[in-house]
Design an enzyme around this catalytic site. Structure first.
Site, PDB file in Angstrom:
ATOM      1  N   ASP A 143       6.699  -5.386   4.256  1.00 34.33           N
ATOM      2  CA  ASP A 143       7.001  -5.429   2.821  1.00 34.33           C
ATOM      3  C   ASP A 143       6.339  -6.633   2.165  1.00 34.33           C
ATOM      4  O   ASP A 143       6.814  -7.134   1.146  1.00 34.33           O
ATOM      5  CB  ASP A 143       8.515  -5.478   2.610  1.00 34.33           C
ATOM      6  N   LYS A 146       0.213  -6.269   0.141  1.00 30.29           N
ATOM      7  CA  LYS A 146      -0.197  -4.919   0.556  1.00 30.29           C
ATOM      8  C   LYS A 146      -1.529  -4.941   1.282  1.00 30.29           C
ATOM      9  O   LYS A 146      -1.773  -4.101   2.134  1.00 30.29           O
ATOM     10  CB  LYS A 146      -0.220  -3.992  -0.666  1.00 30.29           C
ATOM     11  N   ASP A 171       7.000  -0.378   3.410  1.00 31.97           N
ATOM     12  CA  ASP A 171       7.450  -0.160   2.036  1.00 31.97           C
ATOM     13  C   ASP A 171       6.229  -0.001   1.125  1.00 31.97           C
ATOM     14  O   ASP A 171       5.129  -0.451   1.446  1.00 31.97           O
ATOM     15  CB  ASP A 171       8.300  -1.357   1.558  1.00 31.97           C
ATOM     16  N   ASN A 172       6.412   0.629  -0.022  1.00 31.31           N
ATOM     17  CA  ASN A 172       5.417   0.676  -1.105  1.00 31.31           C
ATOM     18  C   ASN A 172       4.132   1.415  -0.772  1.00 31.31           C
ATOM     19  O   ASN A 172       3.060   1.025  -1.247  1.00 31.31           O
ATOM     20  CB  ASN A 172       5.048  -0.747  -1.563  1.00 31.31           C
ATOM     21  N   GLU A 201      11.843   0.820  -6.334  1.00 33.51           N
ATOM     22  CA  GLU A 201      13.177   0.241  -6.537  1.00 33.51           C
ATOM     23  C   GLU A 201      13.564   0.162  -8.013  1.00 33.51           C
ATOM     24  O   GLU A 201      12.814  -0.289  -8.844  1.00 33.51           O
ATOM     25  CB  GLU A 201      13.258  -1.166  -5.906  1.00 33.51           C
TER      26      GLU A 201
END
Ligand SMILES: Nc1ncnc2c1ncn2[C@@H]1O[C@H](Cn2cc(CNC(=O)c3cc([N+](=O)[O-])cc(O)c3O)nn2)[C@@H](O)[C@H]1O
Ligand SMILES: [Mg+2]
Length: 216
Positions: A143, A146, A171-172, A201
């Site tokens: 997380d 990136k 995540d993401n 989120e």
């Protein structure tokens, strides 16, 4: 000089005001309420958090690595589900965020299960064995930046930190997106990968988690 507080400082105040010390679920709820009704923050959040919970609960990992602690929200989500004796190492390279996260983790009463390391993932992944006595990780939650997901995954492979069955949860993968990482784990013969569709989120935007099992 009057210094304006930071968002992580305001998030910590909200935790201390609206949750019960030693009660991780109340800490999670207080952060979600703050981010939904006061100020958005880049925690994995409640919707993706429930998917994270189910992956962790199913795996029952002993050795967990988290990349990108931020304020400690996902650290608390994961650590509250770990069996006695299990350990979570979380890497955070921003000292201000690390200071807040330590207090959130302590407030939740989970400091015995969590080791927060201040530093960059690229520097610390190669030191996991000699510094923490870690052979391999059972579960890794990605997380952080990136553009570090892919290099850090390759680094974990090269350092022998992944074993047959190790689960990576990222995540993401849609927003902000990690196209190079996704392409790698979805096409590499060393991983079995699947996508859990969700939302960014506290918003209606699409986002999701990618679960990738290392095949050795
Ligand atoms: N190589 C690294 N090693 C250790 N810590 C790191 C590293 N890169 C970033 N961090 C830390 O992660 C924390 C949180 N963070 C995460 C990101 C990357 N995540 C996002 O940018 C993000 C962005 C959105 N978004 O823009 O909607 C939503 C999300 O869920 C996100 O995770 N940037 N900082 C920060 O404190 C940073 O110091
Ligand atoms: Mg995130």
């Amino acid at each position: 000089t009057l210094t304006k507080s930071t968002r992580p400082q305001r998030l910590l105040k909200a935790v201390q005001k609206h949750s019960t010390r030693g009660d991780p679920q109340s800490v999670i709820s207080a952060i979600d309420h703050f981010c939904r009704h006061r100020e958005w923050a880049m925690n994995v959040g409640d919707e993706k958090g429930s998917i994270l919970d189910s992956v962790v609960s199913e795996l029952n990992p002993e050795k967990v690595l988290e990349l990108g602690t931020y304020c400690g929200y996902s650290t608390v989500r994961i650590a509250r589900l770990l069996p006695p004796g299990a350990r979570l190492i979380t890497l955070e390279f921003n000292a201000d965020y690390a200071a807040i996260a330590r207090q959130v983790i302590a407030w939740a009463g989970l400091e015995d299960k969590v080791q927060l390391v201040e530093g960059a993932s690229g520097d610390w992944i190669p030191r996991m064995k000699e510094h923490f006595g870690i052979e391999t990780f059972d579960f890794v939650f990605l997380d952080h930046w990136k553009d570090r997901y892919l290099p850090d995954t390759k680094l974990m492979e090269d350092c022998g930190l992944l074993r047959k069955g190790t689960v990576l949860l990222a995540d993401n993968v849609i927003c902000p997106g990690v196209p190079d990482y996704l392409e790698y784990v979805r096409n590499s013969l060393s991983y079995k990968s699947c996508y859990f569709k969700s939302h960014l989120e506290y918003t209606k935007a699409e986002d999701g988690l990618e679960k990738s099992v290392f095949l050795g």
